[in-house]
Scaffold this active site. Structure first.
Site, PDB file in Angstrom:
ATOM      1  N   ARG A 173      -6.363 -28.633  59.366  1.00  0.00           N
ATOM      2  CA  ARG A 173      -6.033 -28.554  57.937  1.00  0.00           C
ATOM      3  C   ARG A 173      -5.009 -29.623  57.544  1.00  0.00           C
ATOM      4  O   ARG A 173      -4.858 -29.921  56.356  1.00  0.00           O
ATOM      5  CB  ARG A 173      -5.457 -27.169  57.605  1.00  0.00           C
ATOM      6  CG  ARG A 173      -6.455 -26.034  57.719  1.00  0.00           C
ATOM      7  CD  ARG A 173      -5.759 -24.701  57.516  1.00  0.00           C
ATOM      8  NE  ARG A 173      -5.117 -24.544  56.224  1.00  0.00           N
ATOM      9  CZ  ARG A 173      -5.713 -24.166  55.108  1.00  0.00           C
ATOM     10  NH1 ARG A 173      -6.995 -23.887  55.121  1.00  0.00           N
ATOM     11  NH2 ARG A 173      -5.040 -24.048  53.993  1.00  0.00           N
ATOM     12  N   ARG A 177      -0.844 -39.352  58.339  1.00  0.00           N
ATOM     13  CA  ARG A 177      -1.146 -40.572  57.585  1.00  0.00           C
ATOM     14  C   ARG A 177      -0.275 -41.739  58.036  1.00  0.00           C
ATOM     15  O   ARG A 177       0.919 -41.552  58.248  1.00  0.00           O
ATOM     16  CB  ARG A 177      -0.890 -40.334  56.092  1.00  0.00           C
ATOM     17  CG  ARG A 177      -1.708 -39.194  55.534  1.00  0.00           C
ATOM     18  CD  ARG A 177      -2.140 -39.522  54.118  1.00  0.00           C
ATOM     19  NE  ARG A 177      -2.916 -38.399  53.617  1.00  0.00           N
ATOM     20  CZ  ARG A 177      -2.389 -37.386  52.959  1.00  0.00           C
ATOM     21  NH1 ARG A 177      -1.099 -37.364  52.670  1.00  0.00           N
ATOM     22  NH2 ARG A 177      -3.163 -36.397  52.554  1.00  0.00           N
ATOM     23  N   ARG A 249      -2.262 -11.399  59.760  1.00  0.00           N
ATOM     24  CA  ARG A 249      -0.826 -11.588  59.556  1.00  0.00           C
ATOM     25  C   ARG A 249      -0.530 -11.201  58.113  1.00  0.00           C
ATOM     26  O   ARG A 249      -1.326 -11.473  57.201  1.00  0.00           O
ATOM     27  CB  ARG A 249      -0.431 -13.058  59.754  1.00  0.00           C
ATOM     28  CG  ARG A 249      -0.722 -13.574  61.132  1.00  0.00           C
ATOM     29  CD  ARG A 249       0.120 -12.937  62.195  1.00  0.00           C
ATOM     30  NE  ARG A 249       1.505 -13.395  62.152  1.00  0.00           N
ATOM     31  CZ  ARG A 249       2.455 -12.891  62.932  1.00  0.00           C
ATOM     32  NH1 ARG A 249       2.181 -11.892  63.771  1.00  0.00           N
ATOM     33  NH2 ARG A 249       3.691 -13.359  62.867  1.00  0.00           N
ATOM     34  N   ARG A 279       8.958 -20.683  55.456  1.00  0.00           N
ATOM     35  CA  ARG A 279       9.164 -21.597  54.339  1.00  0.00           C
ATOM     36  C   ARG A 279       9.929 -20.907  53.214  1.00  0.00           C
ATOM     37  O   ARG A 279       9.997 -19.677  53.170  1.00  0.00           O
ATOM     38  CB  ARG A 279       7.847 -22.175  53.830  1.00  0.00           C
ATOM     39  CG  ARG A 279       6.801 -21.149  53.471  1.00  0.00           C
ATOM     40  CD  ARG A 279       5.456 -21.835  53.172  1.00  0.00           C
ATOM     41  NE  ARG A 279       4.429 -20.842  52.905  1.00  0.00           N
ATOM     42  CZ  ARG A 279       3.144 -21.107  52.730  1.00  0.00           C
ATOM     43  NH1 ARG A 279       2.700 -22.345  52.770  1.00  0.00           N
ATOM     44  NH2 ARG A 279       2.272 -20.149  52.491  1.00  0.00           N
ATOM     45  N   GLU A 300      10.127 -16.765  52.946  1.00  0.00           N
ATOM     46  CA  GLU A 300       8.884 -16.194  53.482  1.00  0.00           C
ATOM     47  C   GLU A 300       8.940 -16.048  54.999  1.00  0.00           C
ATOM     48  O   GLU A 300       9.272 -16.983  55.711  1.00  0.00           O
ATOM     49  CB  GLU A 300       7.733 -17.137  53.076  1.00  0.00           C
ATOM     50  CG  GLU A 300       6.363 -16.719  53.508  1.00  0.00           C
ATOM     51  CD  GLU A 300       5.276 -17.656  52.946  1.00  0.00           C
ATOM     52  OE1 GLU A 300       5.460 -18.238  51.850  1.00  0.00           O
ATOM     53  OE2 GLU A 300       4.255 -17.817  53.623  1.00  0.00           O
ATOM     54  N   TYR A 348     -10.294 -17.671  56.909  1.00  0.00           N
ATOM     55  CA  TYR A 348      -9.157 -18.326  56.248  1.00  0.00           C
ATOM     56  C   TYR A 348      -9.754 -19.282  55.198  1.00  0.00           C
ATOM     57  O   TYR A 348     -10.103 -20.409  55.508  1.00  0.00           O
ATOM     58  CB  TYR A 348      -8.412 -19.084  57.346  1.00  0.00           C
ATOM     59  CG  TYR A 348      -7.105 -19.762  57.037  1.00  0.00           C
ATOM     60  CD1 TYR A 348      -6.580 -19.888  55.763  1.00  0.00           C
ATOM     61  CD2 TYR A 348      -6.346 -20.292  58.081  1.00  0.00           C
ATOM     62  CE1 TYR A 348      -5.370 -20.523  55.549  1.00  0.00           C
ATOM     63  CE2 TYR A 348      -5.139 -20.920  57.880  1.00  0.00           C
ATOM     64  CZ  TYR A 348      -4.663 -21.037  56.622  1.00  0.00           C
ATOM     65  OH  TYR A 348      -3.456 -21.685  56.414  1.00  0.00           O
ATOM     66  N   ASP A 350      -9.843 -21.355  51.537  1.00  0.00           N
ATOM     67  CA  ASP A 350      -9.113 -21.895  50.383  1.00  0.00           C
ATOM     68  C   ASP A 350      -9.789 -21.409  49.100  1.00  0.00           C
ATOM     69  O   ASP A 350     -10.942 -20.985  49.109  1.00  0.00           O
ATOM     70  CB  ASP A 350      -9.123 -23.418  50.437  1.00  0.00           C
ATOM     71  CG  ASP A 350      -8.144 -23.957  51.481  1.00  0.00           C
ATOM     72  OD1 ASP A 350      -7.154 -23.263  51.772  1.00  0.00           O
ATOM     73  OD2 ASP A 350      -8.370 -25.067  51.991  1.00  0.00           O
TER      74      ASP A 350
HETATM   75  N1  UDP Z   1       1.755 -25.878  60.096  1.00  0.00           N
HETATM   76  C1  UDP Z   1       2.803 -26.256  60.910  1.00  0.00           C
HETATM   77  N2  UDP Z   1       3.914 -26.786  60.320  1.00  0.00           N
HETATM   78  C2  UDP Z   1       4.023 -26.951  58.982  1.00  0.00           C
HETATM   79  C3  UDP Z   1       2.955 -26.571  58.165  1.00  0.00           C
HETATM   80  C4  UDP Z   1       1.831 -26.032  58.758  1.00  0.00           C
HETATM   81  O1  UDP Z   1       2.753 -26.105  62.123  1.00  0.00           O
HETATM   82  O2  UDP Z   1       5.083 -27.421  58.530  1.00  0.00           O
HETATM   83  C5  UDP Z   1       0.564 -25.290  60.757  1.00  0.00           C
HETATM   84  C6  UDP Z   1       0.660 -23.765  60.792  1.00  0.00           C
HETATM   85  O3  UDP Z   1       0.055 -23.281  61.967  1.00  0.00           O
HETATM   86  C7  UDP Z   1      -0.125 -23.369  59.568  1.00  0.00           C
HETATM   87  C8  UDP Z   1      -1.243 -24.406  59.570  1.00  0.00           C
HETATM   88  O4  UDP Z   1      -0.613 -25.590  60.043  1.00  0.00           O
HETATM   89  O5  UDP Z   1      -0.596 -22.052  59.670  1.00  0.00           O
HETATM   90  C9  UDP Z   1      -1.913 -24.623  58.225  1.00  0.00           C
HETATM   91  O6  UDP Z   1      -0.947 -25.031  57.295  1.00  0.00           O
HETATM   92  P1  UDP Z   1      -1.154 -24.871  55.715  1.00  0.00           P
HETATM   93  O7  UDP Z   1      -0.037 -25.602  55.062  1.00  0.00           O
HETATM   94  O8  UDP Z   1      -2.538 -25.260  55.392  1.00  0.00           O
HETATM   95  O9  UDP Z   1      -0.937 -23.302  55.568  1.00  0.00           O
HETATM   96  P2  UDP Z   1      -1.016 -22.310  54.299  1.00  0.00           P
HETATM   97  O10 UDP Z   1      -0.315 -22.963  53.143  1.00  0.00           O
HETATM   98  O11 UDP Z   1      -2.476 -22.036  54.082  1.00  0.00           O
HETATM   99  O12 UDP Z   1      -0.262 -21.133  54.814  1.00  0.00           O
END
Ligand code: UDP
Length: 375
Positions: A173, A177, A249, A279, A300, A348, A350
């Site tokens: 996901r 870059r 979860r 976060r 969170e 999962y 979007d």
């Molecule tokens: N992830 C991570 N560090 C970050 C952000 C994401 O390791 O700073 C990993 C984590 O396992 C997460 C996955 O990448 O569940 C997908 O991230 P995404 O931002 O897509 O998660 P969402 O916003 O759907 O919770």
């Protein structure tokens, strides 16, 4: 005369399918156990600050699917919004997804794109040729230092297990870059509905062929009263969890308020394992076109979902997969019931994918009706 359809769940799947079927002349009843529509993308204004809140955590609309983009724009005015995420880890604030700025800051360098690409290739673990897990994928992709700073701690907190046990697909996901583009998503269309997702879903449901009942549970034994059931609740919940519970979860949001701008961005991730939150979300930044003096934030955290908690992320580890197969087999044998959405299919998803799949589910149903096939 159209069929009598019940849609269980007033989230994106329920609204989109309900609307298509109502437009085709069917009588649609939508039931949701919660007091609001829109499921987990529900938005509402905070009573104290007036800030539009993403009540169940951040939802940013992004898609490459022009049909889906046109669809949502029929029901909401989308304003430009770019998701730019930061990560606090190892005592510094970095830009996500990992980009040239992140790499140069992390290693104290001033590399240009090709230099950074070559450098990261020296960091990557070349012994991993066919990465199977999240961890192997990350090590093969960016090497141990970046993996430990940005992914390992965050992922352990988010998923409650080692990244070695998680599928590589979760990491896929996130892009890496070799330029300074810090847009979290690479999709062509991205934005935020001006009046929130709940107003958008209310508009989708606003059709004379649709009746909505909130605070209303649907039990499987009621199915006989309807020509067809679309179930967007948990797949295992449809069967009263009789084979066991699929793992999810859940999230806890500790809400706090501040004045002005507390963190300077919408989403700040925390990569260090010893910091409890994954976060912090500052909701006012999701509506940059609005002005508010006060601010409201969510700290969170993630944990295993109990029977009375709201399910968010399907875990899909080996254990769940076996159980999932048993439930899916039963679901496929159901007559007059279609399972849809994140919970109904235990994936999962979007928002854009949810909408596209909902359109397809509605069209499949309408085709079957036209050709007299059972569903
Ligand atoms: N992830 C991570 N560090 C970050 C952000 C994401 O390791 O700073 C990993 C984590 O396992 C997460 C996955 O990448 O569940 C997908 O991230 P995404 O931002 O897509 O998660 P969402 O916003 O759907 O919770």
């Amino acid at each position: 005369m159209g069929d009598r359809i019940v849609m269980v769940g007033a989230g994106l799947s329920g609204a989109v399918i309900g609307r298509r079927l109502a437009e085709a002349g069917h009588a649609v009843t939508v039931m949701d156990a919660r007091p609001h529509v829109a499921g987990n993308c529900h938005t509402e204004r905070d009573a104290e600050t007036g800030v539009m809140m993403h009540v169940y955590g951040p939802h940013i609309f992004h898609t490459d699917d022009e049909g889906v983009w046109d669809y949502v724009n029929r029901f909401a005015n989308f304003l430009p919004y770019k998701n730019r995420v930061k990560s606090t880890t190892q005592g510094q604030v970095f830009s996500l997804p990992i980009n040239l700025h992140t790499i140069n800051q992390f290693y104290g360098r001033t590399m240009r794109p090709e230099e950074a690409r070559d450098f990261i290739a020296t960091q990557a673990d070349k012994s991993i040729t066919d990465p199977q897990s999240f961890e192997e994928q990350a090590l093969a992709f960016v090497g141990r230092d970046l993996y430990e700073a940005f992914f390992k701690g965050y992922t352990e907190k988010q998923w409650g297990c080692s990244p070695a046990e998680l599928p590589a697909s979760i990491l896929k996901r996130l892009p890496v870059r070799f330029n300074y583009d810090d847009n979290y998503f690479f999709h062509r269309f991205q934005g935020m509905p001006e009046d929130g997702y709940t107003a958008m879903v209310e508009h989708i449901l606003d059709h004379p062929g649709i009746t909505v009942h909130l605070d209303t549970r649907f039990e499987r034994k009621q199915a006989e009263g309807w020509d067809h059931v679309f179930w967007s609740g948990p797949l295992d919940g449809f069967y009263g969890f009789d084979l066991g519970r699929l793992g999810y979860r859940t999230l806890d949001f500790e809400r706090f308020r501040a004045m002005g701008d507390w963190q300077g961005c919408a989403v700040m991730n925390y990569g260090d394992p010893q910091v409890p939150q994954t976060r912090i979300t500052e909701h006012k930044h999701f509506s940059p076109w609005e002005e508010h003096e006060g601010s409201v934030l969510y700290r969170e955290t993630s944990r295993a979902c109990g029977p009375d908690d709201i399910p968010y992320y399907p875990i899909r580890l080996v254990e769940e997969k076996a159980l999932l197969n048993d439930y899916v087999e039963r679901a496929l044998n159901e007559q007059n019931v279609t399972f849809v959405g994140r919970l109904g299919t235990y994936r999962y998803l979007d928002m854009d994918v949810t909408i596209r799949e909902a359109m397809t589910a509605a069209d499949t149903f309408l085709d079957a009706r036209r050709s007299g096939r059972a569903m």
